[in-house]
Structure formats: C-alpha cells, structure tokens
Motif scaffolding. Structure first.
Motif: not given
Length: 261
Positions: A1-26
C-alpha cells in the motif's frame, strides 16, 4: 500500500517536476557546464547501497583543498534553499530505491558507525522527507535526528505520513535548517571515531588533559644474597690429627745401608 502511494505521488508530482527539471538543467548547463546531475552512493533499505541523484549546486574545485562553501553558485544556493536540488530523487522513488516518507539516506562510511540499535533506520526505505526533516532538518544534532527517525520507524502509519507531508509543505514555504554550520551535521561520527553509539561522538569532544603526571620511580630493594645450604657431609674437610714423631732406633751393627736411587 505504501509503495502504491509513493508511485501515485511520484506520477502526480512528475507532471510539474519534469518541465521544471528541464529548465533547471538548462540553467545549470549554461552557468556551470556539465554534468547537470550530482550522483552519490547512499545506503538504503536493509543496508543496500544505491546512487542518489541531485541537481548540481557547486562548481568544480579550483584546487584540491578548496572547501565546499565557496563553490556553491548563486543558482545552487537558490536550489538548496527551495529544495529543488532534490527533485531528481523522484527517479529514485520510481525505481524503488527510496520512498516519499522515510529517514534521509546517509553515506555508507557514516552508516558503519551505527550501533545495532541505530541500524533500525535501515528497516524502511529512505525518503524524500521524514519526521526528522520536519523537526529541524540539519539544525539539530545527528543523535537527535537518529532518535527521531527511530521513533518514526516504530510508529509509522498512514496518518503520520500525511502529517509529515503537510509539515513538509510548511517547511518548504518557510525554509530553515537547510545546512548546518560548516556544512557538517553536529554530532555526526567522524570516520576515525568508534562505531558504537552516538554517545561515543559526544565523549570524543570532551576535553583531554594536556599534562599527564609522571609516576615517581620508587627505590627497588636489592635482593638479599641467597643462602645455599650444603649437606652435612660437604661442609668441609675433616681435620687431620697431627702426626706424632716416633723415636729413632739405632741401626744394628753390620746392617747394610740402602742407597737412594
């Protein structure tokens, strides 16, 4: 159950984190060059080591002995204050090496100093945030952080995890205790210290007397000469009684006289 919650939070956060991460990397690439990511070996669940990911916040060393503090760039300081340098660790969560909530992973050379009880921190996956992080982060001593993490391991629950998430948002909005004085967590055992308990680190800081009194040598009595008892029959030569002179008798008349040869 905890592992499923971790994956769910990761997917939801990734929607914002991926574009933001690309800007930071640049931005990192333009200000410091490559590499963009900082990789470091940490100890995770049950002592298994893995490679943690962070955005790079320091430039290269100009000379081997250069300390870390002057190497932090303005962008790196901003990333640290906002905790955005930890954003790539969502990939560690997705890989199952970390969780969202749990004790922060530490270096293997630091883990070897844990006592048997302190190794209880390794009974759960390390996390992006944890109970010790929302209680003061790096501003509290390392023994205190270990105790807070051990308390979480014993009392972890869904309700406690939700509370930590809410407190994490509060900490991110009002950041404090991000870096300890000198960049070193107080009370952390050094590589040369014994690996028993956190009290060993505190004992190492106790003042050591500068002068050690020297012992005054005491006179050692000379051994008495040994007395060797001889057997009675060997106590000495038996006295010889003096010889008594016998009166000489006149040789008979006509006797032959013996010549000396």
């Amino acid at each position: 159950m905890k592992r499923g919650g971790d994956l769910a939070i990761t997917v939801l956060t990734g929607i914002v984190a991926i574009p933001l991460g690309l800007v930071i990397a640049l931005l990192i690439r333009c200000t410091m060059g490559g590499p963009v990511l900082f990789r470091q070996t940490r100890t995770g669940l049950l002592g298994k080591e893995f490679e943690i990911l962070k955005f790079r916040t320091m430039r290269d060393k100009r000379f081997p002995e250069e300390p870390d503090a002057p190497r932090i760039t303005r962008l790196g300081d901003l990333l640290r204050r906002t905790s955005l340098d930890e954003l790539p660790q969502l990939w560690n969560v997705a890989r199952g090496e970390m969780g969202v909530i749990g004790p922060r992973p530490t270096l293997p050379e630091q883990v070897v100093h844990y006592s048997h009880r302190q190794r209880g921190r390794l009974d759960v996956r390390p996390g992006l945030t944890g109970w010790a992080q929302v209680q003061g982060r790096n501003s509290i001593t390392w023994p205190e952080r270990i105790e807070l993490d051990l308390w979480y391991v014993r009392n972890r629950s869904l309700g406690l995890d939700l509370r930590i998430l809410l407190l994490t948002v509060k900490v991110l909005l009002n950041p404090a205790g991000i870096t300890a004085a000198g960049g070193v967590n107080p009370g952390f055992p050094a590589p040369t210290e014994p690996a028993d308990t956190a009290a060993a680190s505190a004992a190492a800081a106790a003042p050591v007397p500068t002068a050690v009194p020297t012992a005054v040598p005491t006179a050692v009595p000379e051994p008495a000469p040994a007395v060797i008892a001889l057997p009675r029959q060997a106590t000495g030569p038996r006295p010889v009684p003096p010889l008594r002179a016998r009166p000489s008798r006149p040789a008979p008349v006509g006797a032959a006289v013996e010549e000396a040869s």
